[in-house]
Scaffold this active site. Structure first.
Site, PDB file in Angstrom:
ATOM      1  N   SER A   1      -1.871   6.643  -3.313  1.00  0.00           N
ATOM      2  CA  SER A   1      -1.682   7.312  -2.037  1.00  0.00           C
ATOM      3  C   SER A   1      -2.792   8.358  -1.866  1.00  0.00           C
ATOM      4  O   SER A   1      -3.967   8.007  -1.906  1.00  0.00           O
ATOM      5  CB  SER A   1      -0.284   7.924  -1.964  1.00  0.00           C
ATOM      6  OG  SER A   1       0.038   8.295  -0.652  1.00  0.00           O
TER       7      SER A   1
ATOM      8  N   ASP B   1       3.407  -0.858   4.940  1.00  0.00           N
ATOM      9  CA  ASP B   1       3.292   0.555   4.574  1.00  0.00           C
ATOM     10  C   ASP B   1       2.937   1.393   5.802  1.00  0.00           C
ATOM     11  O   ASP B   1       1.873   1.202   6.390  1.00  0.00           O
ATOM     12  CB  ASP B   1       2.210   0.707   3.502  1.00  0.00           C
ATOM     13  CG  ASP B   1       2.113   2.119   2.941  1.00  0.00           C
ATOM     14  OD1 ASP B   1       2.732   3.036   3.508  1.00  0.00           O
ATOM     15  OD2 ASP B   1       1.410   2.291   1.928  1.00  0.00           O
TER      16      ASP B   1
ATOM     17  N   HIS C   1       4.998   1.319   1.151  1.00  0.00           N
ATOM     18  CA  HIS C   1       4.289   2.325   0.372  1.00  0.00           C
ATOM     19  C   HIS C   1       4.742   2.365  -1.085  1.00  0.00           C
ATOM     20  O   HIS C   1       3.941   2.599  -1.982  1.00  0.00           O
ATOM     21  CB  HIS C   1       4.497   3.700   1.016  1.00  0.00           C
ATOM     22  CG  HIS C   1       3.522   4.735   0.573  1.00  0.00           C
ATOM     23  ND1 HIS C   1       2.184   4.668   0.875  1.00  0.00           N
ATOM     24  CD2 HIS C   1       3.684   5.874  -0.150  1.00  0.00           C
ATOM     25  CE1 HIS C   1       1.564   5.723   0.365  1.00  0.00           C
ATOM     26  NE2 HIS C   1       2.449   6.469  -0.265  1.00  0.00           N
TER      27      HIS C   1
END
Length: 715
Positions: A566, A652, A686
């Site tokens: 991320s 995501d 995600h």
């Protein structure tokens, strides 16, 4: 006739996909840039998040080719992946139950049946005056049955009403974090209300068990409104309409059950609104208006609010107090004054006690204060302290379990020590061990060593490094290492126990975490020194950590694999451009690498909320130039790079699938070395795959890639 031995021809190296180039010139603030791979962003991406099957055919084909190439390149690691996966599964109890949470006449918990991917939500009758069960379990929710209907399934939240009649849960069935809320009548076992659609997954139930408060997620994926509806169905009533696209929303109930609390704000600024729980249909009232650059949160404690705030320059936060009836700033008074180096993380209250947790010197400590000492001043001297004598560990404050019962729950763990759950009697000081995380395949803490090191950054700051290795490891400058980093949003990478890291350490790899600026391991100032105009400190801190570990004999250049995800994927992309010669490989999961384009696209869910973190390149030329100077996608160099694995999720909403796909395509076009691999999970978002075992396959893939990269770089 002479026999001849047949030697198989060597397997040809798979051919990497070459993405088509469709250059477009983007003009912004008098600056121009060229993007050849913008076509990978589906123009209907909002709809794709909710229904991945409608992804444009040419994009789907390209992503499938990328997945096939990665699979072919890593084919030789399949046995290793399987071995790693088997080891990781072996460290998870086949059947397991959480420590029960007491609530009135019941004990609520989660229980995994043997080899189940998802838990059962259960409750048992509670023996009066104890936290012991007094009867058979009742299954409230069988998540395995719910998940069996979908390729992805995740619960954001589940809660029972105060009267224990209803069970409410928020489910996501595609990984896009667009949830629906269901209400189950526990007396009949059936859903008893229309589902709430298009919500964030965050909700709260009024203490009178009559109303459901929920947060709407708009078409841009942002929390934009709070609604209230009767629990068993009915009209939605607008409670709060958020007009700032950069603000997040949250809602909850105070531990005292006296207040419904709404918070709105971003990473810099917030404010709180209050609804009396006794009047759940009353309009929310502002506690204290926002002041830009100041944060505060309220915790109700009997006749007052305890206020955790950075007001008045309290960088590491302080505690203040105000009367329950007048929580505005004019009535705030010092309670626990600001003390530099004591970073206050959170507060929990019970009728007779208050607990807070703070970080000092990289480790956490818990303090407990008796109500009778609340107004004596210098409250730290009156409080009892819980801490551990280890170089690196973490305590997690789970909080006071019931407002009128003086039991506090916390978790202790370290890189060598599995999690221990304790119940602490705040009246007597007695602690009770409730659970130790079991490692069925066996774990000997004495076989491992944890160290806390400090690397000198370019500007002289000392960057903490938490290190786990086999005891007796020789520091000969030849050890392979996985170096993990994150460094954003003030999120701290804790010195916790990881069953997955052991697979690398048992193979002789040193596992290290560089606690770079942008996190809060050394306080909130550590975060502020790694964001916005100071963001590059995160990158140089990571590189300095790698050099320090090399200089001290822990490892060597090209014997390090870097890993982050991320915003930690941004870190990976930046250090790949800045110091590719240090690394054997780089694993970047859901990497935030197309920064300049993403921060310039206001339709994306997190763009306006992220401007305080990175700067706004749409209106601020200096922010544009700074982001342009380090955005990984825009700074690839024609020099040798290590092997890179970029992983993403099709649905995501945080780091969209096209970021890793575009990055890898551009690396192949402009950089040397590699190989450059892209893997997109076509059925997840995600967080990757759902299920406690399925997610481990992606962890095993990353670790196999790391070991494969080390072998290739040092062949």
């Amino acid at each position: 006739m002479t026999a001849h031995t047949h030697t198989p021809a060597p397997t040809a190296t798979p051919k990497a996909p070459i993405a088509r180039r469709n250059p477009i010139v983007l003009e912004q603030l008098g600056r121009t840039r060229t993007d050849s791979y913008a076509w990978m962003k589906d123009e209907n991406w909002q709809k794709v998040l909710r229904d991945p099957s409608i992804l444009r055919d040419d994009i789907r084909t390209h992503l499938e080719h990328e997945n096939a190439y990665t699979k072919a390149m890593l084919a030789e690691t399949v046995p290793l992946q399987e071995a790693l996966f088997k080891e990781m599964v072996g460290r998870i109890p086949p059947a397991e139950e959480s420590v029960p949470l007491p609530s009135g006449p019941w004990l609520y918990s989660l229980r995994f049946e043997k080899d189940a991917q998802y838990p059962l939500h259960i409750r048992r009758p509670r023996k009066a005056g104890t936290n012991e069960a007094d009867g058979p379990e009742e299954i409230l929710l069988d998540v395995n049955k719910l998940a069996a209907q979908h390729s992805f399934y995740s619960l954001a939240q589940a809660a029972h009403t105060e009267d224990h009649r209803y069970y409410v849960y928020a489910e996501d069935v595609q990984g896009s974090e667009v949830y629906r809320i269901q209400v189950k009548d526990l007396s009949t076992g059936t859903l008893c209300a229309p589902a709430v659609e298009s919500c964030t997954g965050s909700f709260t139930l009024s203490p009178d068990s009559q109303y459901l408060f929920w947060i709407y997620r708009d078409d841009n994926g942002r929390p934009s409104r709070i609604y209230r509806r009767p629990l068993r169905g009915g009209d939605d009533t607008l409670v709060f309409d958020e007009t700032d696209p950069g603000f997040f929303l949250s809602i909850g109930v105070s531990a005292s059950r006296a207040w419904i609390i709404i918070e709105r704000g971003d990473h810099d600024t917030n404010e709180t609104l209050l609804i009396p729980a006794a009047e759940p249909t009353a309009p929310p009232k502002l506690a204290a208006p926002l002041v830009r650059g100041e944060r505060y949160s309220l915790t109700h404690w009997n006749d007052r609010f305890i206020i955790l705030t950075n007001a008045g320059g309290a960088v590491d936060f302080k505690l203040m107090t105000a009367p329950e009836a007048t929580p505005d700033r004019s009535h705030w008074r010092n309670f626990l004054p600001y003390e530099e180096g004591h970073f206050l993380l959170g507060v929990s209250t019970g009728r007779e006690h208050l607990a807070w947790i703070e970080r000092r010197n990289g480790n956490t400590e818990i303090f407990i204060l008796d109500h009778k000492d609340a107004d004596k001043g210098a409250i730290r001297t009156h409080a009892r302290r819980i801490s551990m004598d280890e170089p690196a560990y973490t305590l997690s404050l789970l909080g006071v379990l019931e407002y009128d019962v003086p039991i506090l729950r916390y978790i202790y763990q370290s890189p060598t020590t599995p999690a221990h759950w304790y119940d602490y009697d705040m009246q007597t000081g007695q602690k009770t061990l409730r659970k130790v995380r079991e490692v069925p395949s066996g774990h000997d803490p004495a076989a491992y060593e944890t160290r806390r090191l400090f690397a000198k950054a370019q500007d002289g700051a000392l960057v903490p490094i938490t290190l786990l290795m086999k005891k007796g490891t020789e520091l000969n400058g030849k050890n392979p290492m996985l170096l993990y980093g994150y460094g954003s949003y003030g999120i701290s990478m804790e010195a916790s126990f990881s069953t997955t890291a052991l697979s690398l350490v048992d193979r002789g790899v040193i596992y290290a975490i560089a606690h770079v600026r942008g996190g809060s391991e050394k306080g909130w100032g550590w975060f502020l020194d790694g964001r916005a105009t100071k963001k590059t400190n995160s990158f140089t801190d990571f590189i300095s950590s790698a050099h320090y570990l090399i200089d001290e004999g822990y490892t060597a250049p090209r014997r390090i694999v870097a890993h982050g995800g991320s915003a930690g994927g941004l870190l990976m992309g930046a250090i790949a451009n800045m110091a590719p010669e240090l690394f054997a490989g780089i694993a970047a999961q859901v990497p935030f690498v197309d920064m300049l384009n993403t921060m310039s696209d206001i339709s994306l869910p997190l763009t306006p909320p992220e401007w305080p973190e990175w700067g706004n390149p749409l209106t601020d030329p200096e922010a544009y130039d700074l982001i342009a100077s380090y955005s990984p996608y825009d700074n690839i160099r024609p020099v040798p790079y290590p092997a890179i694995l970029a992983m993403g999720g099709l649905s995501d909403p945080r780091v969209t699938y096209w970021e890793p796909a575009k990055w890898i395509a551009r690396l192949r076009e402009e950089a040397k070395g590699g190989p450059f691999l892209c893997h997109i999970n076509m059925e997840a978002g995600h967080g990757g795959s759902s299920g406690r075992f399925a997610r481990l396959k992606e962890v095993a893939l990353v670790q196999a890639f790391a070991l494969w990269s080390l072998q290739r770089a040092n062949a």
